[in-house]
Design a protein around this motif. Sequence first.
Motif, PDB file in Angstrom:
ATOM      1  N   VAL A   1      75.707 -66.577 -52.782  1.00 12.27           N
ATOM      2  CA  VAL A   1      75.847 -65.228 -53.323  1.00 12.27           C
ATOM      3  C   VAL A   1      77.140 -64.647 -52.777  1.00 12.27           C
ATOM      4  O   VAL A   1      77.675 -65.121 -51.782  1.00 12.27           O
ATOM      5  N   HIS A   2      77.631 -63.605 -53.434  1.00  6.07           N
ATOM      6  CA  HIS A   2      78.805 -62.924 -52.907  1.00  6.07           C
ATOM      7  C   HIS A   2      78.412 -62.173 -51.641  1.00  6.07           C
ATOM      8  O   HIS A   2      77.352 -61.565 -51.570  1.00  6.07           O
ATOM      9  N   SER A   3      79.275 -62.214 -50.647  1.00 10.41           N
ATOM     10  CA  SER A   3      78.942 -61.769 -49.298  1.00 10.41           C
ATOM     11  C   SER A   3      78.641 -60.287 -49.169  1.00 10.41           C
ATOM     12  O   SER A   3      77.865 -59.904 -48.299  1.00 10.41           O
ATOM     13  N   VAL A   4      79.209 -59.431 -49.970  1.00 15.63           N
ATOM     14  CA  VAL A   4      78.970 -57.993 -49.808  1.00 15.63           C
ATOM     15  C   VAL A   4      78.028 -57.441 -50.872  1.00 15.63           C
ATOM     16  O   VAL A   4      77.824 -56.252 -50.955  1.00 15.63           O
ATOM     17  N   SER A   5      77.427 -58.302 -51.646  1.00 20.07           N
ATOM     18  CA  SER A   5      76.564 -57.824 -52.723  1.00 20.07           C
ATOM     19  C   SER A   5      75.120 -57.665 -52.272  1.00 20.07           C
ATOM     20  O   SER A   5      74.690 -58.237 -51.273  1.00 20.07           O
TER      21      SER A   5
ATOM     22  N   PRO B   1      76.335 -76.679 -50.615  1.00 19.56           N
ATOM     23  CA  PRO B   1      76.215 -75.338 -51.179  1.00 19.56           C
ATOM     24  C   PRO B   1      76.798 -75.246 -52.589  1.00 19.56           C
ATOM     25  O   PRO B   1      77.731 -75.968 -52.935  1.00 19.56           O
ATOM     26  N   ASN B   2      76.228 -74.350 -53.388  1.00 16.63           N
ATOM     27  CA  ASN B   2      76.783 -74.072 -54.717  1.00 16.63           C
ATOM     28  C   ASN B   2      78.157 -73.444 -54.551  1.00 16.63           C
ATOM     29  O   ASN B   2      78.402 -72.727 -53.583  1.00 16.63           O
ATOM     30  N   ASN B   3      79.038 -73.655 -55.507  1.00 16.29           N
ATOM     31  CA  ASN B   3      80.362 -73.033 -55.467  1.00 16.29           C
ATOM     32  C   ASN B   3      80.425 -71.846 -56.418  1.00 16.29           C
ATOM     33  O   ASN B   3      81.479 -71.450 -56.864  1.00 16.29           O
ATOM     34  N   TYR B   4      79.252 -71.259 -56.721  1.00 15.48           N
ATOM     35  CA  TYR B   4      79.166 -70.106 -57.609  1.00 15.48           C
ATOM     36  C   TYR B   4      78.052 -69.192 -57.102  1.00 15.48           C
ATOM     37  O   TYR B   4      77.156 -69.617 -56.392  1.00 15.48           O
ATOM     38  N   CYS B   5      78.143 -67.928 -57.490  1.00 12.35           N
ATOM     39  CA  CYS B   5      77.125 -66.951 -57.122  1.00 12.35           C
ATOM     40  C   CYS B   5      75.887 -67.172 -57.981  1.00 12.35           C
ATOM     41  O   CYS B   5      75.975 -67.255 -59.211  1.00 12.35           O
ATOM     42  N   ASP B   6      74.739 -67.271 -57.352  1.00 14.20           N
ATOM     43  CA  ASP B   6      73.488 -67.514 -58.059  1.00 14.20           C
ATOM     44  C   ASP B   6      73.084 -66.334 -58.943  1.00 14.20           C
ATOM     45  O   ASP B   6      72.256 -66.481 -59.825  1.00 14.20           O
ATOM     46  N   PHE B   7      73.673 -65.166 -58.729  1.00 13.32           N
ATOM     47  CA  PHE B   7      73.297 -63.985 -59.493  1.00 13.32           C
ATOM     48  C   PHE B   7      74.275 -63.656 -60.610  1.00 13.32           C
ATOM     49  O   PHE B   7      73.856 -63.344 -61.721  1.00 13.32           O
TER      50      PHE B   7
ATOM     51  N   GLY C   1      84.431 -57.620 -60.642  1.00 19.86           N
ATOM     52  CA  GLY C   1      85.726 -57.974 -61.217  1.00 19.86           C
ATOM     53  C   GLY C   1      86.773 -58.308 -60.173  1.00 19.86           C
ATOM     54  O   GLY C   1      87.952 -58.386 -60.483  1.00 19.86           O
ATOM     55  N   ARG C   2      86.344 -58.524 -58.931  1.00 23.53           N
ATOM     56  CA  ARG C   2      87.281 -58.821 -57.846  1.00 23.53           C
ATOM     57  C   ARG C   2      86.928 -60.140 -57.163  1.00 23.53           C
ATOM     58  O   ARG C   2      85.771 -60.545 -57.181  1.00 23.53           O
ATOM     59  N   PRO C   3      87.909 -60.762 -56.522  1.00 18.35           N
ATOM     60  CA  PRO C   3      87.605 -61.947 -55.711  1.00 18.35           C
ATOM     61  C   PRO C   3      86.693 -61.536 -54.553  1.00 18.35           C
ATOM     62  O   PRO C   3      86.840 -60.450 -54.007  1.00 18.35           O
ATOM     63  N   GLU C   4      85.745 -62.384 -54.225  1.00 15.28           N
ATOM     64  CA  GLU C   4      84.828 -62.062 -53.139  1.00 15.28           C
ATOM     65  C   GLU C   4      84.278 -63.346 -52.550  1.00 15.28           C
ATOM     66  O   GLU C   4      83.923 -64.268 -53.276  1.00 15.28           O
TER      67      GLU C   4
ATOM     68  N   GLY D   1      82.616 -67.376 -59.206  1.00 12.86           N
ATOM     69  CA  GLY D   1      82.992 -68.126 -58.016  1.00 12.86           C
ATOM     70  C   GLY D   1      83.609 -67.222 -56.973  1.00 12.86           C
ATOM     71  O   GLY D   1      83.596 -65.995 -57.104  1.00 12.86           O
ATOM     72  N   SER D   2      84.162 -67.826 -55.921  1.00  8.90           N
ATOM     73  CA  SER D   2      84.799 -67.024 -54.881  1.00  8.90           C
ATOM     74  C   SER D   2      86.072 -66.362 -55.404  1.00  8.90           C
ATOM     75  O   SER D   2      86.544 -65.393 -54.832  1.00  8.90           O
ATOM     76  N   ASN D   3      86.579 -66.883 -56.517  1.00  7.64           N
ATOM     77  CA  ASN D   3      87.779 -66.288 -57.102  1.00  7.64           C
ATOM     78  C   ASN D   3      87.448 -65.105 -58.009  1.00  7.64           C
ATOM     79  O   ASN D   3      88.333 -64.395 -58.444  1.00  7.64           O
TER      80      ASN D   3
END
Length: 81
Positions: A66-70, A33-39, A51-54, A43-45
């Motif tokens: 992708v970020h889980s709540v986006s 898996p990628n370690n960054y959001c495709d959008f 502007g928040r960790p996710e 990263g997870s940090n």
Amino acid sequence: EGDEAQDQETRSPPNHRNENHRPQKGPDGTVIPNNYCDFCLGGSNMNKKSGRPEELVSCADCGRSVHSVSQELLILQASHS
């Protein structure tokens, strides 16, 4: 500190989004898996939109994350329909 070392060991974001994305696979054939959001390319940090960790969620078929709540999670799911 541990996150920085882990980020350096994993793939970094591309300079541009490639629609012909081919997942990288590990020695056992599983998708890495990628370690960054495709959008937002954060990263997870850091979710660069909020502007928040996710937490990141990754697709087992293509490796995109992708970020889980986006809203992008729904878009990623739809792309596999």
